[in-house]
Design a protein around this motif. Structure first.
Motif, PDB file in Angstrom:
ATOM      1  N   VAL A  17      72.113  57.793 -40.676  1.00  0.00           N
ATOM      2  CA  VAL A  17      71.579  58.986 -40.008  1.00  0.00           C
ATOM      3  C   VAL A  17      71.100  58.633 -38.606  1.00  0.00           C
ATOM      4  N   ILE A  18      70.416  57.505 -38.464  1.00  0.00           N
ATOM      5  CA  ILE A  18      69.957  57.059 -37.140  1.00  0.00           C
ATOM      6  C   ILE A  18      71.159  56.885 -36.215  1.00  0.00           C
ATOM      7  N   GLN A  19      72.195  56.243 -36.720  1.00  0.00           N
ATOM      8  CA  GLN A  19      73.389  56.017 -35.894  1.00  0.00           C
ATOM      9  C   GLN A  19      74.066  57.326 -35.510  1.00  0.00           C
ATOM     10  N   LEU A  20      74.140  58.277 -36.454  1.00  0.00           N
ATOM     11  CA  LEU A  20      74.723  59.581 -36.147  1.00  0.00           C
ATOM     12  C   LEU A  20      73.896  60.300 -35.084  1.00  0.00           C
ATOM     13  N   CYS A  21      72.577  60.285 -35.260  1.00  0.00           N
ATOM     14  CA  CYS A  21      71.698  60.981 -34.318  1.00  0.00           C
ATOM     15  C   CYS A  21      71.718  60.333 -32.938  1.00  0.00           C
ATOM     16  N   ASN A  22      71.991  59.068 -32.896  1.00  0.00           N
ATOM     17  CA  ASN A  22      72.099  58.385 -31.609  1.00  0.00           C
ATOM     18  C   ASN A  22      73.263  58.939 -30.784  1.00  0.00           C
ATOM     19  N   ASP A  23      74.244  59.514 -31.464  1.00  0.00           N
ATOM     20  CA  ASP A  23      75.404  60.109 -30.787  1.00  0.00           C
ATOM     21  C   ASP A  23      75.253  61.612 -30.549  1.00  0.00           C
ATOM     22  N   MET A  24      74.088  62.159 -30.873  1.00  0.00           N
ATOM     23  CA  MET A  24      73.854  63.590 -30.671  1.00  0.00           C
ATOM     24  C   MET A  24      73.764  63.896 -29.177  1.00  0.00           C
ATOM     25  N   TYR A  76      70.336  69.683 -45.829  1.00  0.00           N
ATOM     26  CA  TYR A  76      70.245  70.885 -45.000  1.00  0.00           C
ATOM     27  C   TYR A  76      70.601  70.578 -43.546  1.00  0.00           C
ATOM     28  N   TRP A  77      70.003  69.510 -42.971  1.00  0.00           N
ATOM     29  CA  TRP A  77      70.268  69.180 -41.571  1.00  0.00           C
ATOM     30  C   TRP A  77      71.734  68.829 -41.360  1.00  0.00           C
ATOM     31  N   LEU A  78      72.343  68.168 -42.325  1.00  0.00           N
ATOM     32  CA  LEU A  78      73.775  67.859 -42.218  1.00  0.00           C
ATOM     33  C   LEU A  78      74.616  69.134 -42.219  1.00  0.00           C
ATOM     34  N   GLU A  79      74.230  70.083 -43.065  1.00  0.00           N
ATOM     35  CA  GLU A  79      74.943  71.367 -43.087  1.00  0.00           C
ATOM     36  C   GLU A  79      74.817  72.078 -41.737  1.00  0.00           C
ATOM     37  N   ILE A  80      73.621  72.050 -41.163  1.00  0.00           N
ATOM     38  CA  ILE A  80      73.393  72.678 -39.860  1.00  0.00           C
ATOM     39  C   ILE A  80      74.253  72.007 -38.791  1.00  0.00           C
ATOM     40  N   LEU A  81      74.291  70.695 -38.799  1.00  0.00           N
ATOM     41  CA  LEU A  81      75.116  69.982 -37.822  1.00  0.00           C
ATOM     42  C   LEU A  81      76.588  70.339 -37.980  1.00  0.00           C
ATOM     43  N   GLN A  82      77.037  70.416 -39.208  1.00  0.00           N
ATOM     44  CA  GLN A  82      78.439  70.735 -39.470  1.00  0.00           C
ATOM     45  C   GLN A  82      78.762  72.174 -39.062  1.00  0.00           C
ATOM     46  N   ILE A  87      77.655  68.493 -33.409  1.00  0.00           N
ATOM     47  CA  ILE A  87      78.293  67.179 -33.360  1.00  0.00           C
ATOM     48  C   ILE A  87      79.513  67.231 -34.267  1.00  0.00           C
ATOM     49  N   LYS A  88      80.619  66.827 -33.730  1.00  0.00           N
ATOM     50  CA  LYS A  88      81.866  66.818 -34.486  1.00  0.00           C
ATOM     51  C   LYS A  88      82.193  65.363 -34.781  1.00  0.00           C
ATOM     52  N   ASP A  89      81.978  64.967 -36.009  1.00  0.00           N
ATOM     53  CA  ASP A  89      82.142  63.569 -36.364  1.00  0.00           C
ATOM     54  C   ASP A  89      82.524  63.485 -37.833  1.00  0.00           C
ATOM     55  N   GLU A  90      83.480  62.633 -38.139  1.00  0.00           N
ATOM     56  CA  GLU A  90      83.936  62.482 -39.518  1.00  0.00           C
ATOM     57  C   GLU A  90      82.860  61.882 -40.417  1.00  0.00           C
ATOM     58  N   ARG A  91      81.844  61.258 -39.817  1.00  0.00           N
ATOM     59  CA  ARG A  91      80.754  60.686 -40.624  1.00  0.00           C
ATOM     60  C   ARG A  91      79.959  61.757 -41.360  1.00  0.00           C
ATOM     61  N   ILE A  92      79.953  62.983 -40.846  1.00  0.00           N
ATOM     62  CA  ILE A  92      79.162  64.042 -41.465  1.00  0.00           C
ATOM     63  C   ILE A  92      79.608  64.289 -42.909  1.00  0.00           C
ATOM     64  N   CYS A  93      80.905  64.290 -43.163  1.00  0.00           N
ATOM     65  CA  CYS A  93      81.403  64.537 -44.527  1.00  0.00           C
ATOM     66  C   CYS A  93      80.890  63.486 -45.503  1.00  0.00           C
ATOM     67  N   GLU A  98      76.781  61.789 -49.591  1.00  0.00           N
ATOM     68  CA  GLU A  98      75.696  60.880 -49.962  1.00  0.00           C
ATOM     69  C   GLU A  98      74.387  61.643 -50.157  1.00  0.00           C
ATOM     70  N   ALA A  99      74.091  62.587 -49.288  1.00  0.00           N
ATOM     71  CA  ALA A  99      72.871  63.393 -49.438  1.00  0.00           C
ATOM     72  C   ALA A  99      72.920  64.196 -50.738  1.00  0.00           C
ATOM     73  N   PHE A 100      74.090  64.735 -51.057  1.00  0.00           N
ATOM     74  CA  PHE A 100      74.265  65.473 -52.305  1.00  0.00           C
ATOM     75  C   PHE A 100      74.027  64.556 -53.508  1.00  0.00           C
ATOM     76  N   GLU A 101      74.604  63.370 -53.466  1.00  0.00           N
ATOM     77  CA  GLU A 101      74.450  62.426 -54.576  1.00  0.00           C
ATOM     78  C   GLU A 101      73.010  61.944 -54.711  1.00  0.00           C
ATOM     79  N   LEU A 102      72.352  61.655 -53.593  1.00  0.00           N
ATOM     80  CA  LEU A 102      70.951  61.244 -53.658  1.00  0.00           C
ATOM     81  C   LEU A 102      70.081  62.357 -54.225  1.00  0.00           C
TER      82      LEU A 102
END
Length: 119
Positions: A17-24, A76-82, A87-93, A98-102
Motif C-alpha cells: 500500500v505504501i508503494q502504491l500510494c507513493n505513485d499517487m 474501501y480505499w482500493l475500491e475508491i482508487l479503482q 491511479i491506474k495500476d495493475e497492483r490494485i487488483c 488481498e484486502a478481501f482475503e484479510l
C-alpha cells in the motif's frame, strides 16, 4: 496459517500500500486518500500484533474487531482508487484480493473467538 505467517502477510500488505500510494498523483486528493489508506493498511498489522498480546479473551476480540474494521476500510480505499481512476495500476487488483482475503480471515477469527468465549 500460523500467526507469524499472518503477521508477515499483514506487513507485506502495508508495504504494498505504501508503494502504491507513493505513485499517487501529487494533488490534494492524492495526499488525502494516501494518508487515510496508509493508516488503515498499517493498522491491520499493528493491531493484529497487539491482539496477540491481548490481556484477556475480550481484549483479543476487541482488537480483532479493530483489525477487521481496518481491513474493510482498506478494501474501501482500493475500491475508491479503482472506481475514480485516480491511479491506474495493475497492483490494485491484487491488493483488492488481498484486502478481501484479510477481511475474510479476520471476520472468521472474530466469529471463532466470540464463539469460544461463550463456552
Amino acid at each position: 496459517m500460523t500467526q507469524k505467517m499472518l503477521e508477515e502477510r499483514t506487513k507485506q500488505f502495508h508495504i504494498a500500500v505504501i508503494q502504491l500510494c507513493n505513485d499517487m498523483p501529487r494533488t490534494i486528493v492524492g495526499f488525502e486518500i494516501s494518508k487515510q489508506f496508509i493508516r488503515s493498511a498499517g493498522s491491520i498489522g499493528a493491531n493484529y500484533r497487539a491482539s496477540l498480546r491481548a490481556k484477556s479473551k475480550s481484549d483479543f476480540i476487541y482488537k480483532i474487531q479493530i483489525v477487521l474494521e481496518e481491513a474493510d476500510e482498506s478494501h474501501y480505499w482500493l475500491e475508491i482508487l479503482q472506481l475514480s481512476g485516480l491511479i491506474k495500476d495493475e497492483r490494485i487488483c491484487g491488493l483488492l484480493q488481498e484486502a478481501f482475503e484479510l477481511t475474510a480471515i479476520f471476520s472468521a477469527t472474530d466469529k471463532t473467538a466470540k464463539s469460544n468465549s461463550k463456552k
